[in-house]
Design an enzyme around this catalytic site. Structure first.
Site, short mmCIF file in Angstrom:
data_model
loop_
_atom_site.label_atom_id
_atom_site.label_comp_id
_atom_site.label_asym_id
_atom_site.label_seq_id
_atom_site.Cartn_x
_atom_site.Cartn_y
_atom_site.Cartn_z
N HIS A 482 -10.08 7.37 -3.28
CA HIS A 482 -9.83 5.95 -3.05
C HIS A 482 -8.38 5.60 -3.36
O HIS A 482 -7.69 4.98 -2.53
CB HIS A 482 -10.77 5.12 -3.93
CG HIS A 482 -10.58 3.64 -3.80
ND1 HIS A 482 -11.36 2.87 -2.98
CD2 HIS A 482 -9.67 2.79 -4.36
CE1 HIS A 482 -10.95 1.60 -3.04
NE2 HIS A 482 -9.92 1.54 -3.89
N GLU A 483 -7.91 5.99 -4.54
CA GLU A 483 -6.54 5.63 -4.92
C GLU A 483 -5.51 6.36 -4.06
O GLU A 483 -4.47 5.80 -3.71
CB GLU A 483 -6.31 5.91 -6.41
CG GLU A 483 -7.17 5.08 -7.35
CD GLU A 483 -7.09 3.58 -7.11
OE1 GLU A 483 -6.08 3.10 -6.55
OE2 GLU A 483 -8.05 2.87 -7.46
N HIS A 486 -4.92 4.44 -0.97
CA HIS A 486 -3.88 3.42 -1.10
C HIS A 486 -2.50 4.06 -0.99
O HIS A 486 -1.58 3.52 -0.38
CB HIS A 486 -3.99 2.71 -2.45
CG HIS A 486 -5.12 1.74 -2.56
ND1 HIS A 486 -5.34 0.74 -1.64
CD2 HIS A 486 -6.09 1.59 -3.50
CE1 HIS A 486 -6.40 0.02 -2.00
NE2 HIS A 486 -6.87 0.52 -3.12
N GLU A 511 -8.54 -3.22 0.50
CA GLU A 511 -9.37 -2.11 0.01
C GLU A 511 -10.00 -1.30 1.15
O GLU A 511 -10.46 -0.18 0.92
CB GLU A 511 -10.48 -2.63 -0.91
CG GLU A 511 -9.98 -3.31 -2.18
CD GLU A 511 -9.20 -2.37 -3.09
OE1 GLU A 511 -9.45 -1.16 -3.06
OE2 GLU A 511 -8.32 -2.86 -3.84
N TYR A 655 -13.63 -6.61 -2.38
CA TYR A 655 -14.15 -5.25 -2.50
C TYR A 655 -15.41 -5.08 -1.64
O TYR A 655 -15.64 -4.02 -1.06
CB TYR A 655 -14.48 -4.92 -3.96
CG TYR A 655 -13.28 -4.43 -4.73
CD1 TYR A 655 -12.86 -3.11 -4.66
CD2 TYR A 655 -12.55 -5.29 -5.54
CE1 TYR A 655 -11.75 -2.65 -5.35
CE2 TYR A 655 -11.44 -4.85 -6.24
CZ TYR A 655 -11.05 -3.53 -6.14
OH TYR A 655 -9.95 -3.09 -6.82
#
Length: 721
Positions: A482-483, A486, A511, A655
């Site tokens: 997930h990170e 980004h 997100e 989210y």
């Protein structure tokens, strides 16, 4: 050493050699330069002569230069081991925020921007978007209010909110509390974690200290057999930052007051106006519908978990000291036990196949294949060569940090893309969650030359030990994906202005790209390619594995198909409860930011509201269930909730709404063939590359070929009608 073609990036990496005094000096220099740019424009340009080129462009170019240094100045407070450097970073950020408020409320500059807007010049789409966004920002920052006491009060509020945000996050970053337990009280907690904890002396002789950092907290809540231990950990974690309680209350009161000064009904109406949802009612309807659909599933899941709890206590010959309820501190423990008993899922066993470093290598390989990238780790002499000083330590902020140069592959033109940093282990004073930080945005400078981005993943995974490397639970693999999602968004974005770079999109879309990439963590072929049993990493690890498992032979190098099937079979186990937890956060956020009147928010008991809503929505009992007076003030979870102070205010619903978009994109384009490089590159160029330079709904429609739909999201959750 990196291959020759990757050894000379077009741009040197940023330096991390600041001192407390240099941070303040650099900040003042940046502010003085920006102020002089604005003063010069006002002095030299009359409204009738104002144009995009002589008003907006100089300010945008100054913003670009400001961002190259200011992001790193503020970053030190999240990662530095030096308290004085962190304090100086915090002070510098306050100076920058105060200047930002001053700039956003300059009526003389706004009058010129307004004159440019009225002229309706023919501009390229991104420049037109910049003009419109900047014009609206001045109005939203108080310039739609007549000069006088109201506008002055608005400015005071903005400054105080900035101070609150900085202090609130600093308190969270520097929180270093914990609980002293006896080894017996931590029965069931993984031995390697217990062995790594601080040993007590003096009055704590024979005890060990459990901190509230994630690598300590979550395994304890998942594995501690003692319900009293779990309750104590849960409740004290909710109260670990109680100095933030009055700050949170002050923030929501000031936000509401500021919104009403601007003519909005409340802060939610103000915040949501420029997001994809546009109206609070759209958000409330979405959250309400989801709650109605999920509630029956939550009730069914709790029934099964209570039955499992009774069975577990009976088998252990124990009674729950808190009776037969199902409590907040029970859930991680029995959720994990259900996965093990009903689905043969041993998270510890699965973690053996995901050593941190090989998992990162596998992850980067997936992104290389999908998006046409190449990640080259910069180590040893290559670091020294890239550093202007010749000292490789100057281009990282801590010895644990890894740095990569990122390039396009041959199919994408072989050009330089930017820098990626990984800071993966906890330490005192460091940001305590997992997040992506932009260090330097990309943009096109005044000479038409591209300036390249730098981005950092800051996480808190368990450190390696002599007998085991850092091993990731599956949910940590998902977090890393997930990170890094980004981070990829940040790296491949190509915008003219830094203002729109990378993840600088509206909050209810930002997100979605990261959430979409989480799907690769649930795909059998990707799980297999990511896996690499830690016993294969070195003879020492192999020996330690055999010793700990009393095994005569090493396991398979890749994760077995049976374990993959078991893992994927659990994707939606207790999913309703997981999403009801997210709904609690989202609905609490809207409750405190959407009062009918200012008096209503003044009279709101915020901690009570937080805990009552959690019980009503998640259906799990807290300590109030054990109190004959039903005291709801047992915890202050909102004081640990950095998102609502750090930009997700009246936006946490994002989210869940982003999940609608991410699931739609995955189902529509990638589900049939997740490693389709052609579609991956189309996604890169159509979605990620645009950053916030285009309306997010248009970006989605361009990629999907239609308007987005909730169908895939509800289908994935098993609640489609």
């Amino acid at each position: 050493m990196a291959p020759e073609k990757y050894r000379k990036p077009q741009q040197a990496p940023p330096k991390f050699t600041a001192t407390p005094s240099s941070l303040i000096e650099d900040t003042k220099r940046l502010i003085d330069r920006s102020r002089s740019v604005q003063d010069g424009i006002v002095k030299d340009i009359a409204p009738e002569k104002a144009s995009f080129e002589n008003v907006l462009l100089p300010i945008a170019r100054d913003d670009n230069k400001m961002a190259i240094e200011s992001h790193i100045i503020g970053f030190y407070q999240a990662v530095s081991t030096d308290q004085k450097l962190r304090d100086a970073s915090t002070e510098a950020e306050k100076l920058l925020d105060d200047f930002g408020i001053e700039s956003s409320m300059r009526e003389d500059v706004f009058n010129l921007v307004d004159a440019v807007l009225q002229k309706k010049e023919s501009l390229d789409p991104e420049s037109q978007r910049l003009l419109e966004k900047d014009h609206k920002a001045y109005i939203r920052n108080g310039l739609g209010v007549s000069a006088g006491p109201k506008r002055d009060r608005f400015k005071e509020i903005k400054k105080r909110l900035s101070e609150i945000s900085i202090v609130f996050q600093k308190n969270l970053n520097e929180e270093n509390g914990g609980i002293w337990f006896t080894p017996d009280e931590l029965g069931g907690v993984p031995e390697d974690l217990v062995a790594s904890l601080e040993k007590g002396t003096g009055e704590n002789e024979g005890k060990i200290k459990l901190t509230f950092k994630y690598p300590d907290l979550f395994p304890t809540l998942k594995y501690a057999k003692n319900a009293e231990t779990r309750k104590r950990v849960f409740v004290e974690n909710e109260n670990k930052c109680n100095q933030n309680v009055p700050l949170f209350r002050e923030a929501v009161l000031l936000r509401d007051e500021a919104a009403r000064i601007l003519g909005y009904k409340n802060h939610a109406e103000f915040r949501i106006e420029d997001k994809m949802a546009k109206l609070p009612r759209t958000v409330d309807d979405f959250l309400g519908d989801l709650r109605t659909r999920l509630a029956p599933g939550g009730q069914e899941e709790i029934k099964k978990l209570i039955a499992l709890k009774k069975q577990d206590l009976k088998e252990r010959g124990e009674k729950d000291p808190y009776g037969e309820g199902y409590y907040l501190w029970d859930h991680r423990y029995y959720d994990r036990l259900m996965l093990e008993k009903d689905f043969s899922l041993d998270q510890q066993k699965i973690a053996e196949y995901f050593p941190l470093q090989t998992t990162i290598q596998g992850m980067l390989k997936i992104f290389e294949e999908l998006f046409g990238l190449a990640f080259i780790e910069i180590v040893g002499k290559d670091r020294d060569d890239l550093a202007e000083s010749g000292k490789g330590s100057d281009i990282v902020w801590h010895e644990d940090v890894q740095v990569f140069s990122v390039w396009d592959d041959e199919g994408e033109g072989s050009g330089f893309v930017g820098y990626l940093y990984l800071d993966l282990f906890p330490r005192e004073g460091k940001y305590g969650h997992a997040a992506n930080f932009n260090l330097q945005p990309g943009y096109i400078d005044e000479n038409g030359k591209r300036c390249y981005p730098a981005t950092a993943l800051v996480c808190n995974f368990s450190k390696p030990t002599p007998k085991k490397p850092s091993l990731l639970k599956h949910d940590e693999v998902v977090t890393l994906f997930h990170e890094l999602g980004h981070g990829i968004h940040d790296l491949v974005s190509r915008t003219i202005y830094s203002r729109f770079h990378g993840t600088s999109t509206v909050r209810d879309f930002v997100e979605a790209p990261s959430q979409m990439l989480e799907n690769w963590c649930w795909t059998p072929s990707q799980l297999r390619s990511l896996s690499h049993h830690y016993s294969y990493l070195s003879p020492e690890y192999e020996e330690a594995y055999k010793e700990s498992e009393e095994a005569t032979q090493t396991p398979s190098e890749r994760i077995p198909d049976e374990l993959i099937r078991n893992l994927i079979g659990t994707k939606h186990v207790n999913d309703a409860l997981f999403n009801l937890r997210q709904l609690h956060f989202g609905i609490f956020d809207m409750t405190v930011h959407e009062p009918a009147s200012h008096e209503e928010i003044e009279g709101l008991e915020i901690s009570t509201t937080y805990n009552k809503l959690r019980k009503e929505i998640s259906q799990l009992d807290g300590p109030e269930a054990l109190d004959e007076n039903k005291d709801w003030k047992w915890g202050n979870g909102q004081a640990t909730f950095g998102h609502l102070i750090g930009g997700y205010d009246a936006g946490y619903y994002g989210y869940l709404s982003s999940q609608v978009y991410s699931t739609d994109m995955f189902y529509t384009v990638f589900k049939p063939e997740p490693m389709n490089g052609k579609e991956g590159r189309r996604y890169r160029h159509t979605v990620l590359e645009k950053g916030g330079s285009k309306e997010e709904m248009e970006i989605l429609e361009d990629f999907l070929g239609r308007k987005p739909s909730t169908e895939a999201f509800y289908k994935e959750l098993g609640i489609a009608r």
